[in-house]
Design a protein around this motif. Structure first.
Motif, PDB file in Angstrom:
ATOM      1  N   GLY A 108       1.556  52.412  45.613  1.00 48.60           N
ATOM      2  CA  GLY A 108       0.371  52.841  46.329  1.00 48.60           C
ATOM      3  C   GLY A 108      -0.674  53.463  45.430  1.00 48.60           C
ATOM      4  O   GLY A 108      -0.425  53.759  44.254  1.00 48.60           O
ATOM      5  N   PRO A 109      -1.882  53.676  45.963  1.00 43.51           N
ATOM      6  CA  PRO A 109      -3.011  54.166  45.172  1.00 43.51           C
ATOM      7  C   PRO A 109      -2.909  55.648  44.862  1.00 43.51           C
ATOM      8  O   PRO A 109      -2.133  56.390  45.459  1.00 43.51           O
ATOM      9  CB  PRO A 109      -4.217  53.864  46.058  1.00 43.51           C
ATOM     10  CG  PRO A 109      -3.662  53.945  47.451  1.00 43.51           C
ATOM     11  CD  PRO A 109      -2.270  53.404  47.368  1.00 43.51           C
ATOM     12  N   GLY A 110      -3.734  56.070  43.920  1.00 49.16           N
ATOM     13  CA  GLY A 110      -3.787  57.463  43.495  1.00 49.16           C
ATOM     14  C   GLY A 110      -4.408  57.516  42.118  1.00 49.16           C
ATOM     15  O   GLY A 110      -5.287  56.710  41.793  1.00 49.16           O
ATOM     16  N   ARG A 128       2.588  52.008  26.968  1.00 51.10           N
ATOM     17  CA  ARG A 128       2.658  50.680  27.554  1.00 51.10           C
ATOM     18  C   ARG A 128       2.340  50.733  29.033  1.00 51.10           C
ATOM     19  O   ARG A 128       2.603  51.709  29.706  1.00 51.10           O
ATOM     20  CB  ARG A 128       4.056  50.070  27.359  1.00 51.10           C
ATOM     21  CG  ARG A 128       4.384  49.808  25.890  1.00 51.10           C
ATOM     22  CD  ARG A 128       5.670  49.014  25.762  1.00 51.10           C
ATOM     23  NE  ARG A 128       5.980  48.767  24.366  1.00 51.10           N
ATOM     24  CZ  ARG A 128       7.002  48.016  23.968  1.00 51.10           C
ATOM     25  NH1 ARG A 128       7.795  47.468  24.855  1.00 51.10           N
ATOM     26  NH2 ARG A 128       7.226  47.829  22.692  1.00 51.10           N
ATOM     27  N   LEU A 129       1.814  49.630  29.543  1.00 51.48           N
ATOM     28  CA  LEU A 129       1.510  49.499  30.953  1.00 51.48           C
ATOM     29  C   LEU A 129       2.191  48.232  31.438  1.00 51.48           C
ATOM     30  O   LEU A 129       2.053  47.174  30.831  1.00 51.48           O
ATOM     31  CB  LEU A 129       0.003  49.408  31.150  1.00 51.48           C
ATOM     32  CG  LEU A 129      -0.519  49.243  32.584  1.00 51.48           C
ATOM     33  CD1 LEU A 129      -1.889  49.880  32.665  1.00 51.48           C
ATOM     34  CD2 LEU A 129      -0.612  47.797  33.002  1.00 51.48           C
ATOM     35  N   THR A 130       2.986  48.333  32.499  1.00 53.64           N
ATOM     36  CA  THR A 130       3.706  47.198  33.019  1.00 53.64           C
ATOM     37  C   THR A 130       3.217  46.890  34.414  1.00 53.64           C
ATOM     38  O   THR A 130       3.176  47.772  35.258  1.00 53.64           O
ATOM     39  CB  THR A 130       5.223  47.482  33.055  1.00 53.64           C
ATOM     40  OG1 THR A 130       5.624  47.891  31.747  1.00 53.64           O
ATOM     41  CG2 THR A 130       5.996  46.244  33.464  1.00 53.64           C
ATOM     42  N   MET A 131       2.826  45.645  34.676  1.00 55.80           N
ATOM     43  CA  MET A 131       2.340  45.249  35.988  1.00 55.80           C
ATOM     44  C   MET A 131       3.390  44.407  36.688  1.00 55.80           C
ATOM     45  O   MET A 131       4.139  43.660  36.053  1.00 55.80           O
ATOM     46  CB  MET A 131       1.047  44.441  35.846  1.00 55.80           C
ATOM     47  CG  MET A 131      -0.126  45.260  35.324  1.00 55.80           C
ATOM     48  SD  MET A 131      -1.640  44.308  35.205  1.00 55.80           S
ATOM     49  CE  MET A 131      -1.247  43.210  33.860  1.00 55.80           C
ATOM     50  N   ASP A 132       3.438  44.500  38.009  1.00 56.75           N
ATOM     51  CA  ASP A 132       4.335  43.683  38.804  1.00 56.75           C
ATOM     52  C   ASP A 132       3.706  42.309  38.957  1.00 56.75           C
ATOM     53  O   ASP A 132       2.606  42.169  39.477  1.00 56.75           O
ATOM     54  CB  ASP A 132       4.549  44.314  40.180  1.00 56.75           C
ATOM     55  CG  ASP A 132       5.588  43.555  40.964  1.00 56.75           C
ATOM     56  OD1 ASP A 132       5.222  42.492  41.499  1.00 56.75           O
ATOM     57  OD2 ASP A 132       6.744  44.015  41.044  1.00 56.75           O
ATOM     58  N   PRO A 183      12.558  43.188  49.662  1.00 54.52           N
ATOM     59  CA  PRO A 183      11.362  43.168  48.815  1.00 54.52           C
ATOM     60  C   PRO A 183      10.398  44.288  49.183  1.00 54.52           C
ATOM     61  O   PRO A 183      10.329  44.701  50.339  1.00 54.52           O
ATOM     62  CB  PRO A 183      10.743  41.795  49.116  1.00 54.52           C
ATOM     63  CG  PRO A 183      11.259  41.445  50.473  1.00 54.52           C
ATOM     64  CD  PRO A 183      12.626  42.038  50.560  1.00 54.52           C
ATOM     65  N   PRO A 184       9.652  44.809  48.218  1.00 57.15           N
ATOM     66  CA  PRO A 184       8.707  45.885  48.511  1.00 57.15           C
ATOM     67  C   PRO A 184       7.481  45.355  49.238  1.00 57.15           C
ATOM     68  O   PRO A 184       7.131  44.188  49.137  1.00 57.15           O
ATOM     69  CB  PRO A 184       8.328  46.400  47.113  1.00 57.15           C
ATOM     70  CG  PRO A 184       8.487  45.197  46.242  1.00 57.15           C
ATOM     71  CD  PRO A 184       9.645  44.424  46.812  1.00 57.15           C
ATOM     72  N   ARG A 185       6.810  46.227  49.989  1.00 56.46           N
ATOM     73  CA  ARG A 185       5.588  45.844  50.680  1.00 56.46           C
ATOM     74  C   ARG A 185       4.389  45.884  49.743  1.00 56.46           C
ATOM     75  O   ARG A 185       3.440  45.162  49.917  1.00 56.46           O
ATOM     76  CB  ARG A 185       5.343  46.775  51.864  1.00 56.46           C
ATOM     77  CG  ARG A 185       6.269  46.503  53.052  1.00 56.46           C
ATOM     78  CD  ARG A 185       6.000  47.451  54.196  1.00 56.46           C
ATOM     79  NE  ARG A 185       6.737  47.071  55.382  1.00 56.46           N
ATOM     80  CZ  ARG A 185       6.257  46.280  56.329  1.00 56.46           C
ATOM     81  NH1 ARG A 185       5.049  45.783  56.209  1.00 56.46           N
ATOM     82  NH2 ARG A 185       6.981  45.976  57.391  1.00 56.46           N
ATOM     83  N   GLU A 186       4.396  46.782  48.779  1.00 56.30           N
ATOM     84  CA  GLU A 186       3.287  46.899  47.840  1.00 56.30           C
ATOM     85  C   GLU A 186       3.833  46.779  46.422  1.00 56.30           C
ATOM     86  O   GLU A 186       4.996  47.069  46.169  1.00 56.30           O
ATOM     87  CB  GLU A 186       2.587  48.246  48.005  1.00 56.30           C
ATOM     88  CG  GLU A 186       1.876  48.424  49.322  1.00 56.30           C
ATOM     89  CD  GLU A 186       1.073  49.711  49.338  1.00 56.30           C
ATOM     90  OE1 GLU A 186       0.158  49.851  48.482  1.00 56.30           O
ATOM     91  OE2 GLU A 186       1.358  50.571  50.177  1.00 56.30           O
ATOM     92  N   PRO A 187       2.991  46.349  45.476  1.00 54.76           N
ATOM     93  CA  PRO A 187       3.459  46.222  44.089  1.00 54.76           C
ATOM     94  C   PRO A 187       3.905  47.552  43.508  1.00 54.76           C
ATOM     95  O   PRO A 187       3.355  48.609  43.822  1.00 54.76           O
ATOM     96  CB  PRO A 187       2.222  45.679  43.351  1.00 54.76           C
ATOM     97  CG  PRO A 187       1.390  45.033  44.418  1.00 54.76           C
ATOM     98  CD  PRO A 187       1.614  45.850  45.652  1.00 54.76           C
TER      99      PRO A 187
END
Length: 316
Positions: free
Chosen positions: A177-179, A219-223, A239-243
């Motif tokens: 989620g955002p933040g 490092r930055l890891t993206m789904d 499975p998750p609802r959000e990345p």
């Protein structure tokens, strides 16, 4: 700060309604916490927003700090969650998911501590992804059991892990989620929030985000929609609802790492005067005390009236 004074009063006006048969559901207006472990000093606060204070609504943000283990093997978790806006019981959902992720991390803290100290990023990402999905899955299940819409009884979740080892400078952020995730280095703010790819296909380094790896080793890891391999921590949930968002950061002496919910991230991104004020306040030789930190995070900005939850780590 801003062009005009904020709409609401600076102090709480109305208390949320209380149920005499469910007093455990009451949420205090403000939660403040702090500690020092390893090479870092922690400050954490969650404050009810001006709008909720005026309307007599509970704080939707939840904040939990916990230490697992002792000495150099200690692991400190800070979790913050935000319930769905306007949904009944939003504050309860946020508190529950914080407790569940804390319990999951606590049961696996020895393995997590070892992975952080050894900088095993792949293992950390896989394990923490599973723990996060499991906790959010429990929240959806709890909503169904109560006859609630899972989309209403939901929450975003953001967490920070700190090692008690003074020689370990690896800081781990994860969540859904955002933040905001920011770093104050040499008096300048850096927005290091992991971006989530909105495009399909192969990843393009630098597209809408910071570089995958900096010269400092961050490092930055993206789904990218790739199935997560089996985890050493927990069985695989749905499975998750959000990345999933994940980042490890190697701290330098004098850094300040700030993790926050949208209620504090938005004014920090949108008001240069607030960024400058906090940079000046937080660049001193010593971290602020608890009351000073509370005052700093309550600086008011016109147009921003949501709950404010902010977790900051000063590096010795």
């Amino acid at each position: 700060m801003g062009t005009r004074p904020p709409t609401y009063d600076a102090e709480p006006t109305a208390l949320p309604a209380a149920d005499p048969d469910d007093l455990d559901a009451l949420v205090p207006d403000t939660v403040l916490d702090g500690a020092s472990y390893g090479a870092c000093t922690l400050r954490a606060v969650s404050v009810r927003g001006d709008s909720a204070r005026y309307r007599g609504e509970p704080r939707r943000d939840a904040l939990l700090t916990a230490r697992f283990g002792t000495g150099e093997g200690a692991l400190v978790l800070v979790a913050l969650a935000t319930g769905t806006r306007t949904a009944p019981g939003a504050h309860l959902a946020a508190a529950e998911v914080c407790r569940w992720i804390a319990a999951a991390v606590g049961r696996s803290h020895e393995r997590l501590t070892a992975d952080i100290r050894a900088a095993r990023r792949a293992e950390l990402k896989a394990g923490l992804h599973r723990l996060t999905d499991r906790s959010l899955g429990r929240l959806r299940a709890a909503a169904t059991e109560q006859g609630l819409d899972p989309d209403d009884y939901a929450a975003t979740l953001r967490c920070l892990l700190l090692s008690g080892d003074p020689g370990c400078r690896t800081r781990v952020f994860f969540g859904v989620g955002p933040g905001g995730l920011f770093r104050l280095r040499d008096g300048e703010w850096q927005d290091i929030e992991p971006e989530v790819a909105e495009v399909k296909g192969e990843p393009v380094l630098g597209f809408g985000s910071a570089p995958h790896e900096t010269p400092d080793g961050d490092r930055l890891t993206m789904d990218l929609g790739i199935p997560t391999p089996p985890s050493p921590y927990e069985p695989a949930p749905g499975p998750p609802r959000e990345p999933f968002r994940f980042r490890t950061s190697v701290a330098r002496t004098g850094d300040v790492l700030l993790m926050c919910g949208t209620g504090f991230a938005e004014p920090l991104r949108g008001e240069p005067e607030l960024r400058a004020h906090l940079a000046d306040r937080w660049s001193g030789p010593e971290p602020p005390g608890l009351t000073a930190y509370l005052a700093d995070t309550q600086v008011r900005v016109k147009g921003y009236a949501d709950d404010r939850t902010a977790v900051a780590v000063w590096e010795a």
